[in-house]
Design a protein around this motif. Structure first.
Motif, PDB file in Angstrom:
ATOM      1  N   LEU A  13       0.730  -1.380   0.048  1.00  0.00           N
ATOM      2  CA  LEU A  13       0.059  -0.033   0.045  1.00  0.00           C
ATOM      3  C   LEU A  13       0.907   1.135   0.056  1.00  0.00           C
ATOM      4  O   LEU A  13       0.262   2.264  -0.101  1.00  0.00           O
ATOM      5  N   GLY A  14       2.193   1.032   0.120  1.00  0.00           N
ATOM      6  CA  GLY A  14       3.072   2.191   0.135  1.00  0.00           C
ATOM      7  C   GLY A  14       3.390   2.857   1.349  1.00  0.00           C
ATOM      8  O   GLY A  14       4.002   4.082   1.601  1.00  0.00           O
ATOM      9  N   PHE A  15       2.617   2.412   2.549  1.00  0.00           N
ATOM     10  CA  PHE A  15       2.828   3.067   3.814  1.00  0.00           C
ATOM     11  C   PHE A  15       4.152   2.570   4.406  1.00  0.00           C
ATOM     12  O   PHE A  15       4.620   3.127   5.598  1.00  0.00           O
ATOM     13  N   SER A  16       5.092   1.602   4.096  1.00  0.00           N
ATOM     14  CA  SER A  16       6.138   1.239   4.683  1.00  0.00           C
ATOM     15  C   SER A  16       7.153   2.288   4.500  1.00  0.00           C
ATOM     16  O   SER A  16       7.338   2.719   3.205  1.00  0.00           O
ATOM     17  N   PRO A  17       8.051   2.572   5.657  1.00  0.00           N
ATOM     18  CA  PRO A  17       9.086   3.666   4.960  1.00  0.00           C
ATOM     19  C   PRO A  17      10.143   3.174   4.426  1.00  0.00           C
ATOM     20  O   PRO A  17      10.998   3.867   3.702  1.00  0.00           O
ATOM     21  N   LEU A  18      10.500   1.940   4.392  1.00  0.00           N
ATOM     22  CA  LEU A  18      11.309   1.195   3.599  1.00  0.00           C
ATOM     23  C   LEU A  18      10.895   1.114   2.016  1.00  0.00           C
ATOM     24  O   LEU A  18       9.769   0.498   1.739  1.00  0.00           O
ATOM     25  N   ALA A  19      11.661   1.838   1.175  1.00  0.00           N
ATOM     26  CA  ALA A  19      11.232   2.027  -0.411  1.00  0.00           C
ATOM     27  C   ALA A  19      12.567   1.813  -1.091  1.00  0.00           C
ATOM     28  O   ALA A  19      13.540   2.170  -0.678  1.00  0.00           O
ATOM     29  N   ALA A  20      12.396   1.499  -2.518  1.00  0.00           N
ATOM     30  CA  ALA A  20      13.444   1.231  -3.553  1.00  0.00           C
ATOM     31  C   ALA A  20      12.952   1.850  -4.630  1.00  0.00           C
ATOM     32  O   ALA A  20      11.923   1.574  -4.986  1.00  0.00           O
ATOM     33  N   SER A  21      13.667   2.504  -5.311  1.00  0.00           N
ATOM     34  CA  SER A  21      13.758   3.162  -6.574  1.00  0.00           C
ATOM     35  C   SER A  21      14.781   2.886  -7.266  1.00  0.00           C
ATOM     36  O   SER A  21      15.861   2.726  -6.970  1.00  0.00           O
ATOM     37  N   VAL A  22      14.267   2.596  -8.813  1.00  0.00           N
ATOM     38  CA  VAL A  22      15.447   2.066  -9.850  1.00  0.00           C
ATOM     39  C   VAL A  22      16.069   3.432 -10.337  1.00  0.00           C
ATOM     40  O   VAL A  22      15.392   4.154 -10.695  1.00  0.00           O
ATOM     41  N   THR A  23      17.501   3.456 -10.115  1.00  0.00           N
ATOM     42  CA  THR A  23      18.182   4.279 -10.592  1.00  0.00           C
ATOM     43  C   THR A  23      18.902   3.761 -12.067  1.00  0.00           C
ATOM     44  O   THR A  23      19.232   4.668 -12.969  1.00  0.00           O
ATOM     45  N   ASP A  24      19.421   2.698 -12.132  1.00  0.00           N
ATOM     46  CA  ASP A  24      19.821   2.002 -13.279  1.00  0.00           C
ATOM     47  C   ASP A  24      19.214   0.636 -13.620  1.00  0.00           C
ATOM     48  O   ASP A  24      18.823  -0.052 -12.679  1.00  0.00           O
ATOM     49  N   CYS A  25      18.672   0.401 -14.840  1.00  0.00           N
ATOM     50  CA  CYS A  25      17.943  -0.671 -15.286  1.00  0.00           C
ATOM     51  C   CYS A  25      18.625  -1.966 -15.441  1.00  0.00           C
ATOM     52  O   CYS A  25      18.318  -3.209 -14.874  1.00  0.00           O
TER      53      CYS A  25
END
Length: 244
Positions: free
Chosen positions: A17-29
């Protein structure tokens, strides 16, 4: 499911749901490089990945090793693991070699808080994009703090306390009535009311100078004369009727 199973489901749902403070975003594919945020500052973070995501009908989860948060439940069946450490801001950069973001799946696990991130794949390359949290309106900004309270005025020296008032002395007693004759007044006895002061219009004027004042009480004198006459009459009768 057991209590641990409910905890695993809640943690995964919290991340999806997106409420976890832990997140990852792709910088290189390719190769896959992720920017990690929301981790425990200085804590260890583990990246689980699967190089080729299975079809949706065949997708399934698994458990992390038992020493990692007592076997926290995951939303993928990984075929590779990469671990790293977050900096003091809770951020890190993690690289999965020979993995492409277009075909892979990945998920993060914070070994300090035991929180998991959203399951990442080709259509979910950002930690919160498309989640319920991203669709919710941003909360309004907090109101400004209230102004500071005005400082109280400097304490003033207390006014001097007036000295206690002494009780007022009792009023003086009226002077006793004069013992001598009262000028310009005439006193008349009365059996019902006692002595009575006559009005000024009926008062007898003072005697001329050089003359003796009139007797103060004529009734008393008359009574004494009557008693003397009665005594003389009794003596006369006794002399007449008693034998010699």
């Amino acid at each position: 499911p057991t209590t641990d199973g409910y905890d695993d489901m809640a943690a995964s749902l919290y991340g999806e749901l997106g409420f976890s403070p832990l997140a990852a975003s792709v910088t290189d594919c390719s190769p896959l490089r992720l920017r990690v945020s929301g981790a425990t500052p200085g804590g260890e973070v583990v990246l689980f990945f699967r190089r080729r995501a299975p079809p949706l009908a065949d997708a399934g989860g698994s458990l992390a090793p038992q020493y990692m948060c007592r076997g926290r439940g995951l939303m993928l069946s990984p075929d590779g693991i990469v671990d790293g450490f977050a900096d003091e801001a809770g951020e890190a950069s993690m690289l999965a070699p020979a993995v492409s973001c277009g075909t892979a799946q990945w998920q993060l696990l914070d070994l300090s808080s035991c929180l998991v991130s959203r399951l990442g794949h080709a259509a979910a390359r950002n930690g919160t994009a498309g989640t319920l949290r991203a669709m919710m309106p941003s909360p309004p900004p907090l109101p400004p703090p209230p102004p500071p309270l005005l400082s109280p005025p400097p304490s003033q020296s207390p006014s001097p306390t007036p000295p206690p008032m002494s009780p007022s002395p009792p009023p003086p007693r009226p002077p006793p009535p004069p013992s001598g004759p009262v000028p310009h007044a005439f006193v008349s006895p009365s059996a019902a009311t006692g002595l009575r002061w006559w009005p000024a219009a009926l008062r007898r004027p003072p005697p001329p100078p050089g003359t003796a004042p009139p007797p103060r009480n004529l009734a008393a004198l008359r009574g004494a004369a009557a008693l003397a006459a009665a005594a003389g009459l009794v003596a006369l009768l006794a002399a007449c009727f008693l034998p010699r």
